[in-house]
Design an enzyme around this catalytic site. Structure first.
Site, mmCIF file in Angstrom:
data_model
loop_
_atom_site.group_PDB
_atom_site.id
_atom_site.type_symbol
_atom_site.label_atom_id
_atom_site.label_comp_id
_atom_site.label_asym_id
_atom_site.label_seq_id
_atom_site.Cartn_x
_atom_site.Cartn_y
_atom_site.Cartn_z
ATOM 1 N N CYS A 90 0.838 -1.208 0.000
ATOM 2 C CA CYS A 90 0.000 0.000 0.000
ATOM 3 C C CYS A 90 0.870 1.254 0.000
ATOM 4 O O CYS A 90 1.550 1.555 0.994
ATOM 5 C CB CYS A 90 -0.920 -0.026 1.214
ATOM 6 N N CYS A 93 -0.004 3.975 2.624
ATOM 7 C CA CYS A 93 0.371 3.534 3.969
ATOM 8 C C CYS A 93 1.810 3.954 4.279
ATOM 9 O O CYS A 93 2.125 4.341 5.414
ATOM 10 C CB CYS A 93 0.260 2.016 4.086
#
Length: 327
Positions: A90, A93
């Site tokens: 991700c 993230c």
């Protein structure tokens, strides 16, 4: 599960509302307890306790399904725990996590950052109903209280955390203690109330009548004192439980119309940790009785409810059954 670069404010608000009071964080407790017994891993009991991994501080911890109960739920009774749900693939993230880590370090233990790899711990993501990552959930007092999704800018993260701490400072003792320690000052202990000290001393020596009188005196002066109210219920039950015997249950089973026998049997069952049995016995008795007998049983049952936290699931179920029996 998808990643997001910028949060939709409506999505974050909906996520926060959905989580509030709707997530049972005890879902992983059995798994966590079993894993801890197997590994003999000590539970983290206070902010700043050892438990960080990978060289991180004790305010930034990697959490798994096995450690969730100790590192998130139990810690959140002292300070807020901010759960960062992320994955290695991700991109957003990787933008958000360093911001949260810097903020946690700056917080000095006033809150804890719990990092959860959703690929390695899918049940935690399922627990929160996460649809996209990064998702951040704030836990306090064992329950989710706020959340957002997406990689917020650092100033907004700081504002969000500041609001969180302001809202919880008077409710969670670890926040103020950590802040005072960060300033080089020790928190001043709260002075003991001599009235409660006297009542507790009476309880310790088994003088339940004196303890009951002491708690009742506090309530007479302060009708809204919930601590005294709950302690009074405990003192009354302890006095009855000391006299309760297993044969009380057999006697009540043989005489379903004997109200005194049903009350004594319920106390014996509760003293033996048979909570559902005690509640169900009294509710069934309420269904069979009327007038003053019904009132006695109802008052006895409500007194047993006061021995438990208001949000206890067994109490909540029994309250629903009581309402059904009465109406």
């Amino acid at each position: 599960m998808e990643d997001v670069t910028r949060p939709d404010p409506r999505q974050s608000a909906a996520l926060s509302a959905a989580l509030s009071g709707a997530v049972d964080l005890s879902a992983l407790k059995a798994r966590a307890d079993a894993a801890q017994q197997q590994s003999r891993r000590p539970a983290a009991s206070a902010p700043g306790a050892a438990g960080a991994t990978g060289g991180q501080s004790s305010w930034i911890i990697d959490v798994t399904e096995a450690t969730f109960q100790a590192d998130v739920v139990e810690r959140s009774l002292q300070v807020p725990v901010v759960v960062d749900l992320w994955a290695d693939w991700c991109g957003p993230c990787k933008q958000l996590s360093p911001v949260l880590e810097r903020a946690a370090q700056a917080g000095g233990g006033a809150w804890v950052l719990a990092k959860v790899d959703v690929d390695a711990n899918p049940r935690i993501a399922q627990l929160f109903g996460v649809q996209s990552i990064p998702t951040v959930v704030a836990i306090a007092g064992g329950q989710p209280i706020d959340a957002f999704s997406g990689a917020l800018p650092e100033p907004e993260i700081k504002q969000w955390i500041a609001r969180l701490l302001d809202a919880l400072r008077d409710r969670l003792p670890g926040i103020r203690a950590a802040e005072q320690n960060a300033q080089g000052t020790e928190p001043e202990p709260e002075p003991e109330d001599p009235r409660f000290v006297a009542a507790e001393e009476a309880l310790e020596r088994g003088d339940y009548a004196a303890a009951e009188a002491a708690y009742q005196q506090i309530l007479d002066a302060e009708p809204g004192n919930e601590l005294a109210r709950n302690a009074l219920a405990q003192a009354r039950f302890l006095a009855r439980a000391e006299a309760a015997k297993p044969e009380d249950i057999e006697r009540a089973n043989a005489a379903p119309d004997d109200v005194d026998a049903q009350l004594a049997a319920a106390d014996a069952e509760l003293a033996g940790q048979l909570v559902d049995a005690a509640f169900n016995r009294l509710i069934d008795t309420i269904r069979r009785t009327s007038g003053s007998d019904r009132d006695r049983v109802r008052e006895h049952l409500v007194g047993l409810f006061e021995l438990f936290p208001p949000d206890d699931p067994e109490v909540a179920k029994a309250r629903r059954n009581l309402a059904s029996a009465l109406f």
